[in-house]
Design a protein around this motif. Structure first.
Motif, PDB file in Angstrom:
ATOM      1  N   LYS A  50     -67.941  -7.783  67.975  1.00 31.38           N
ATOM      2  CA  LYS A  50     -67.698  -8.801  67.125  1.00 31.38           C
ATOM      3  C   LYS A  50     -67.583  -8.227  65.638  1.00 31.38           C
ATOM      4  O   LYS A  50     -68.510  -7.244  65.209  1.00 31.38           O
ATOM      5  N   HIS A  51     -66.748  -8.442  65.114  1.00 31.47           N
ATOM      6  CA  HIS A  51     -65.997  -7.879  63.872  1.00 31.47           C
ATOM      7  C   HIS A  51     -66.030  -8.704  62.534  1.00 31.47           C
ATOM      8  O   HIS A  51     -65.723  -8.371  61.410  1.00 31.47           O
ATOM      9  N   THR A  52     -66.450 -10.085  62.768  1.00 31.57           N
ATOM     10  CA  THR A  52     -66.188 -10.920  61.583  1.00 31.57           C
ATOM     11  C   THR A  52     -67.564 -11.656  61.179  1.00 31.57           C
ATOM     12  O   THR A  52     -68.455 -11.486  62.059  1.00 31.57           O
ATOM     13  N   VAL A  53     -67.873 -11.974  60.137  1.00 33.66           N
ATOM     14  CA  VAL A  53     -68.920 -12.370  59.433  1.00 33.66           C
ATOM     15  C   VAL A  53     -69.279 -13.844  60.379  1.00 33.66           C
ATOM     16  O   VAL A  53     -70.433 -14.198  60.614  1.00 33.66           O
ATOM     17  N   SER A  54     -68.198 -14.589  60.577  1.00 33.36           N
ATOM     18  CA  SER A  54     -68.390 -15.716  61.185  1.00 33.36           C
ATOM     19  C   SER A  54     -68.996 -15.737  62.534  1.00 33.36           C
ATOM     20  O   SER A  54     -69.545 -16.524  62.854  1.00 33.36           O
ATOM     21  N   GLU A  55     -68.652 -14.679  63.264  1.00 31.95           N
ATOM     22  CA  GLU A  55     -68.918 -14.508  64.737  1.00 31.95           C
ATOM     23  C   GLU A  55     -70.823 -14.318  64.609  1.00 31.95           C
ATOM     24  O   GLU A  55     -71.477 -14.851  65.445  1.00 31.95           O
ATOM     25  N   TYR A  56     -71.040 -13.506  63.682  1.00 33.94           N
ATOM     26  CA  TYR A  56     -72.542 -13.437  63.383  1.00 33.94           C
ATOM     27  C   TYR A  56     -73.439 -14.676  62.861  1.00 33.94           C
ATOM     28  O   TYR A  56     -74.282 -14.865  63.213  1.00 33.94           O
ATOM     29  N   ALA A  57     -72.688 -15.215  61.914  1.00 31.77           N
ATOM     30  CA  ALA A  57     -73.212 -16.465  61.357  1.00 31.77           C
ATOM     31  C   ALA A  57     -73.435 -17.674  62.363  1.00 31.77           C
ATOM     32  O   ALA A  57     -74.537 -18.294  62.639  1.00 31.77           O
ATOM     33  N   ASP A  58     -72.604 -17.831  63.560  1.00 33.72           N
ATOM     34  CA  ASP A  58     -72.652 -18.491  64.438  1.00 33.72           C
ATOM     35  C   ASP A  58     -73.863 -18.267  65.515  1.00 33.72           C
ATOM     36  O   ASP A  58     -74.486 -19.110  65.716  1.00 33.72           O
ATOM     37  N   LEU A  59     -74.211 -16.885  65.565  1.00 37.89           N
ATOM     38  CA  LEU A  59     -75.271 -16.387  66.216  1.00 37.89           C
ATOM     39  C   LEU A  59     -76.487 -16.716  65.738  1.00 37.89           C
ATOM     40  O   LEU A  59     -77.565 -17.071  66.210  1.00 37.89           O
TER      41      LEU A  59
ATOM     42  N   ASN B 238     -76.763 -19.419  63.592  1.00 36.88           N
ATOM     43  CA  ASN B 238     -76.995 -20.755  63.202  1.00 36.88           C
ATOM     44  C   ASN B 238     -76.910 -21.033  61.799  1.00 36.88           C
ATOM     45  O   ASN B 238     -77.494 -21.878  61.151  1.00 36.88           O
ATOM     46  N   ARG B 239     -75.873 -20.215  61.295  1.00 35.46           N
ATOM     47  CA  ARG B 239     -75.684 -20.394  59.777  1.00 35.46           C
ATOM     48  C   ARG B 239     -74.182 -20.175  59.291  1.00 35.46           C
ATOM     49  O   ARG B 239     -73.468 -19.713  60.216  1.00 35.46           O
ATOM     50  N   SER B 240     -73.712 -20.730  58.134  1.00 37.48           N
ATOM     51  CA  SER B 240     -72.207 -20.456  57.815  1.00 37.48           C
ATOM     52  C   SER B 240     -72.028 -19.080  57.315  1.00 37.48           C
ATOM     53  O   SER B 240     -73.082 -18.411  56.830  1.00 37.48           O
ATOM     54  N   PRO B 241     -70.920 -18.561  57.483  1.00 32.29           N
ATOM     55  CA  PRO B 241     -70.539 -17.245  56.738  1.00 32.29           C
ATOM     56  C   PRO B 241     -71.066 -17.258  55.338  1.00 32.29           C
ATOM     57  O   PRO B 241     -71.408 -16.198  54.983  1.00 32.29           O
ATOM     58  N   LYS B 242     -70.527 -18.434  54.551  1.00 33.42           N
ATOM     59  CA  LYS B 242     -70.740 -18.375  53.205  1.00 33.42           C
ATOM     60  C   LYS B 242     -72.398 -18.456  52.641  1.00 33.42           C
ATOM     61  O   LYS B 242     -72.646 -17.667  51.756  1.00 33.42           O
ATOM     62  N   THR B 243     -73.246 -18.926  53.645  1.00 34.36           N
ATOM     63  CA  THR B 243     -74.817 -18.995  53.484  1.00 34.36           C
ATOM     64  C   THR B 243     -74.990 -17.518  53.598  1.00 34.36           C
ATOM     65  O   THR B 243     -76.017 -17.141  52.900  1.00 34.36           O
ATOM     66  N   LEU B 244     -74.659 -16.919  54.865  1.00 38.18           N
ATOM     67  CA  LEU B 244     -74.750 -15.291  54.863  1.00 38.18           C
ATOM     68  C   LEU B 244     -74.591 -14.427  53.673  1.00 38.18           C
ATOM     69  O   LEU B 244     -75.353 -13.763  53.036  1.00 38.18           O
ATOM     70  N   THR B 245     -73.276 -14.819  53.126  1.00 35.83           N
ATOM     71  CA  THR B 245     -72.891 -14.051  51.982  1.00 35.83           C
ATOM     72  C   THR B 245     -73.758 -14.104  50.886  1.00 35.83           C
ATOM     73  O   THR B 245     -74.240 -13.221  50.056  1.00 35.83           O
ATOM     74  N   ASN B 246     -74.100 -15.507  50.588  1.00 30.73           N
ATOM     75  CA  ASN B 246     -74.653 -15.684  49.417  1.00 30.73           C
ATOM     76  C   ASN B 246     -76.192 -15.230  49.463  1.00 30.73           C
ATOM     77  O   ASN B 246     -76.897 -14.690  48.775  1.00 30.73           O
ATOM     78  N   LEU B 247     -76.539 -15.101  50.826  1.00 32.16           N
ATOM     79  CA  LEU B 247     -78.134 -14.974  51.112  1.00 32.16           C
ATOM     80  C   LEU B 247     -78.303 -13.359  50.538  1.00 32.16           C
ATOM     81  O   LEU B 247     -79.075 -12.806  50.047  1.00 32.16           O
TER      82      LEU B 247
END
Length: 142
Positions: free
Chosen positions: A48-57, A59-68
Motif C-alpha cells: 500500500k503506497h497511498t494515504v487513502s489505502e491506510y485511511a480505509d483500514l 475507517n477515516r478519510s485521507p484528509k482527516t488523517l492529514t489534518n490529524l
C-alpha cells in the motif's frame, strides 16, 4: 483492541505485532490513530503506497488523517509512507544483490521505471547511482 477504556478496531486481515497495549497511555485521541497508522505502514508498506489505502483500514478519510498529523506537528502521512519505502529500498540496494526490477517489484512497484523515478525523486540519484556511490568508499578502503 481496547486502549484506556476505548475500543479501536483493526482490520481483520492485519497481523499487527502483539505488544503490551495496556502499557501505552495516549494524551489525545488522535495519538492513537497516528500510532495505528504507523503500525499499519510498517506492516503494509510493500503493498500500500497511498494515504487513502491506510485511511480505509482506519475507517477515516485521507484528509482527516492529514489534518490529524498536522495538528500533532508530525510529518504528513504520505511522507511517512515514502520514508518507509525509501528506507527499505536503500537497505535492499546495499545489502542484497537484487537488481532494480526485483527490488521495485518487492516494494510494490509494477514497473521498474516507476521505482527508479520514485527513488530518484526522494534520494536525488537513481538506484544504480546510489548503490555505486555507497559501495565506492568500501572498495577503496579494502
Amino acid at each position: 483492541m481496547v486502549v484506556d477504556g476505548v475500543s479501536y478496531i483493526f482490520p481483520a486481515q492485519s497481523v499487527l505485532p502483539l505488544i503490551a497495549y495496556q502499557s501505552f497511555t495516549f494524551e489525545r485521541p488522535g495519538e492513537v490513530v497516528a500510532w495505528q497508522f504507523n503500525l499499519l505502514v510498517e506492516h503494509y508498506f510493500r503493498q500500500k503506497h497511498t494515504v487513502s489505502e491506510y485511511a480505509d483500514l482506519l475507517n477515516r478519510s485521507p484528509k482527516t488523517l492529514t489534518n490529524l498529523f498536522a495538528s500533532h506537528g508530525q510529518k504528513n502521512p504520505l511522507q511517512v509512507i515514502h520514508e518507509r519505502i525509501m528506507l527499505e529500498a536503500r537497505r535492499l540496494l546495499i545489502s542484497t544483490d537484487k537488481n532494480n526490477k526485483e527490488i521495485g517489484y518487492e516494494l510494490g512497484f509494477g514497473e521498474v521505471a516507476h521505482f527508479s523515478r520514485f527513488f530518484k525523486k526522494h534520494a536525488g540519484v537513481p538506484p544504480a547511482g546510489f548503490k555505486k556511490n555507497y559501495l565506492k568508499p568500501l572498495v577503496h578502503s579494502a
